[in-house]
Enzyme design. Structure first.
Site, short mmCIF file in Angstrom:
data_model
loop_
_atom_site.label_atom_id
_atom_site.label_comp_id
_atom_site.label_asym_id
_atom_site.label_seq_id
_atom_site.Cartn_x
_atom_site.Cartn_y
_atom_site.Cartn_z
CE LYS A 65 -4.71 4.82 -14.88
NZ LYS A 65 -4.79 5.46 -13.78
N GLY A 108 -9.38 -3.46 -9.55
CA GLY A 108 -10.34 -2.17 -9.76
C GLY A 108 -11.97 -2.58 -9.81
CB SER A 109 -14.83 -0.73 -10.83
OG SER A 109 -14.67 -0.18 -12.12
CD GLU A 162 -17.08 -3.45 -4.91
OE1 GLU A 162 -16.69 -3.06 -6.06
OE2 GLU A 162 -16.07 -3.96 -4.33
CB CYS A 222 -12.10 -5.77 -3.44
SG CYS A 222 -10.47 -6.26 -3.24
CD GLU A 261 -9.07 -8.70 -6.33
OE1 GLU A 261 -10.17 -8.86 -6.20
OE2 GLU A 261 -8.38 -7.93 -5.69
C1 UN1 Z 1 -8.37 -5.08 -2.41
O1 UN1 Z 1 -9.00 -4.24 -1.55
O2 UN1 Z 1 -8.59 -4.43 -3.67
O3 UN1 Z 1 -7.32 -9.23 2.01
C2 UN1 Z 1 -7.68 -5.96 -2.35
C3 UN1 Z 1 -7.43 -8.12 2.09
C4 UN1 Z 1 -6.72 -7.11 1.45
C5 UN1 Z 1 -7.57 -6.82 0.23
C6 UN1 Z 1 -6.81 -6.04 -0.76
N1 UN1 Z 1 -5.38 -7.46 1.11
O4 UN1 Z 1 -8.17 -7.46 2.74
#
Ligand code: UN1
Length: 495
Positions: free
Chosen positions: A175, A228-229, A385, A284, A250
């Site tokens: 998706k 995602g969130s 966040e 993230c 994650e």
């Molecule tokens: C994300 O923002 O969901 O190391 C992960 C880093 C990137 C982050 C990706 N690879 O800043």
């Protein structure tokens, strides 16, 4: 003419059963429609899962190194189409072209890592406790896996999940993020051209509540990998967990950079500019907190304010631009709302704090790089966040307080310490409660062969990058071969 993109299900490009479509709009220029995409339904998901189930056995029998060669070919095709992919990615989600080229490169690196891993995926041979008996472990694929990815790394994150999932012998229903379905489509085109057989990869466009939930709930899905969130991640975890599906999450972060009084301040400045305002703060791993030792606080703030106000905002296709738009109007409202909260909480807004407007910026959704000082743990701008270009500065008296502040959130993804003292570096490496710690580097910029993921509410303990996803996307099988020709019993007192 605006291209009408399609789903890819059971070896065919097709429209959704719903007949409905949505627009993919350039956040730097809302008059630019990148394409229209099917708004899919649970029926589309069901067809995709069925196709993936049917394709599974044959794909699982394909030798892993042969699967790996397909990933290698996909890597080569990504190399050929790198510039085109980067251009479309910048158009659909806004980050600057140097970053979308980097995102694509990360996908290439991940393909080549998969090619290498396809000839390892080691099991173990272990001595048996009984004579004439052979013990070993191998890996077996899970079946059909569901992959749900975010818009901020439109190629890299799908490759983090699909390359290992496919190399392990699973089939996939993918998706795409609704803000970045064009890059997802190109990726699937490349997988097909590289030789991924019909039904092994299926792409379903559309929203989380229709497509995502149908995927998570589907009886024939063995595992879900989601980035995602945290709010959505928790929902996925409880729904999929109730069905005992394997889940890799994650999620959010509230990453901090600490700058000690002995640090190289110019280096620390470059780090925080990149960590906080690169990708317009929409990672993230973004640096959303800056913890400054009180001895250098005022001087560093002066340097930071001067440098931040020089950052060039605009359309990321312009090579000179450093900060692109935020992803959409809803995101901009959310960021602006947090700025109001910060003001009410008593933090000092020293830079930005408004949508960025004027000239070409009016065509899209831009937000000024924003800095708050006088922030303390417990304020919402400290704890939550924001996912935008908003940096909260906290003053500290020493390293142990700095680390305590850094740890004072529900998240534990990335972290950074600038210091020249080796003892301080080792204390931080030990005491910071994050999945990733950088010494004298910013909080962003993972390398694809290193474990990536976080502690605490950032996830559920899995790691992407490197070998971690090969473990996630496969099951350990333990095998005993008894060649003694008689019944030998373990777990019986033979002594
Ligand atoms: C994300 O923002 O969901 O190391 C992960 C880093 C990137 C982050 C990706 N690879 O800043």
């Amino acid at each position: 003419m605006t291209r009408a993109y399609q789903n890819y299900i059971a070896g065919e490009w097709c429209d959704s059963d719903s007949g409905r479509r949505f627009d993919n709009v350039n956040p730097a220029d809302h008059s630019d429609i990148v394409g229209t995409f099917p708004k899919s339904t649970s029926q589309d998901v069901d067809r995709a899962v069925r196709a993936a189930s049917e394709a599974f056995y044959q794909w699982s029998l394909t030798p892993a190194p042969v699967r790996g060669e397909i990933m290698k070919k996909a890597g080569d095709l990504l190399v050929e189409r790198k510039e085109e992919i980067a251009q479309v990615m910048t158009r659909e989600m806004g980050k600057v072209i140097a970053e979308t080229r980097g995102d694509t490169q990360e996908g290439i690196d991940t393909a080549y890592y998969a090619f290498g891993e396809s000839r390892r995926m080691f099991g173990r041979t272990v001595p048996s406790e009984l004579p004439n008996k052979y013990n070993m472990t191998t890996r077996m694929p899970l079946g059909v896996v569901g992959v749900i990815t975010p818009w901020n790394f439109p190629l890299a994150i799908p490759t983090w999940k699909l390359f290992p999932a496919l190399t392990c012998g699973n089939t996939v229903v993918f998706k795409s993020a609704t803000d970045t379905p064009a890059t997802a489509t190109t990726f699937v085109e490349i997988l097909l051209e590289a030789g991924v057989p019909s039904g092994v990869v299926n792409l379903v466009h559309g929203g989380g509540s229709e497509v995502g939930e149908a995927l998570v709930d589907h009886q024939d899905i063995a595992a879900i990998s989601f980035t995602g969130s945290s709010a959505v991640g928790k929902r996925i975890h409880s729904r999929a967990g109730g069905e005992l599906k394997r889940v890799s999450l994650e999620l959010g972060g509230k990453n901090a950079q600490i700058v000690m009084d002995d640090a190289d301040l110019d280096l620390a400045l470059e780090g925080v500019l990149w960590g906080a305002f690169g990708t317009t703060g929409q990672r993230c791993t973004a640096t959303s907190r800056l913890i400054l030792h009180k001895k250098i606080h005022d001087r560093f703030i002066e340097m930071l304010e001067a440098a931040t106000s020089k950052l060039r905002l605009g359309n990321g296709l312009d090579e000179e631009v450093q900060v692109g738009p935020v992803i959409n109007l809803g995101a901009r409202e959310n960021i602006h709302e947090y700025v109001q909260i910060g003001k009410k909480e008593g933090a000092q807004l020293i830079l930005g704090g408004e949508p960025a407007t004027g000239g070409d910026l009016d065509k899209g959704t831009f937000y000024q790089p924003t800095i708050f000082t006088g922030v303390i743990p417990g304020m919402r701008i400290h704890d939550e966040e924001i996912f935008g270009p908003v940096l909260s500065v906290i003053e500290t008296v020493d390293l142990s307080e700095a680390i305590a502040i850094l740890n004072a959130t529900q998240y534990g993804l990335s972290s950074s310490l600038y210091t020249q003292r080796i003892d301080a570096a080792f204390v931080a490496m030990r005491d910071i409660e994050c999945g990733i710690t950088y010494i004298n580097g910013p909080t962003i910029g993972a390398e694809c062969h290193m474990p990536f993921g976080g502690a605490k509410n950032t996830g559920n303990g899995h790691r992407e990058g490197g070998y971690g996803p090969y473990d996630f996307f496969s099951e350990t099988k333990t095998i005993y071969v008894d060649y003694s020709g008689k019944l030998q019993r373990a777990q019986i007192d033979n002594r």
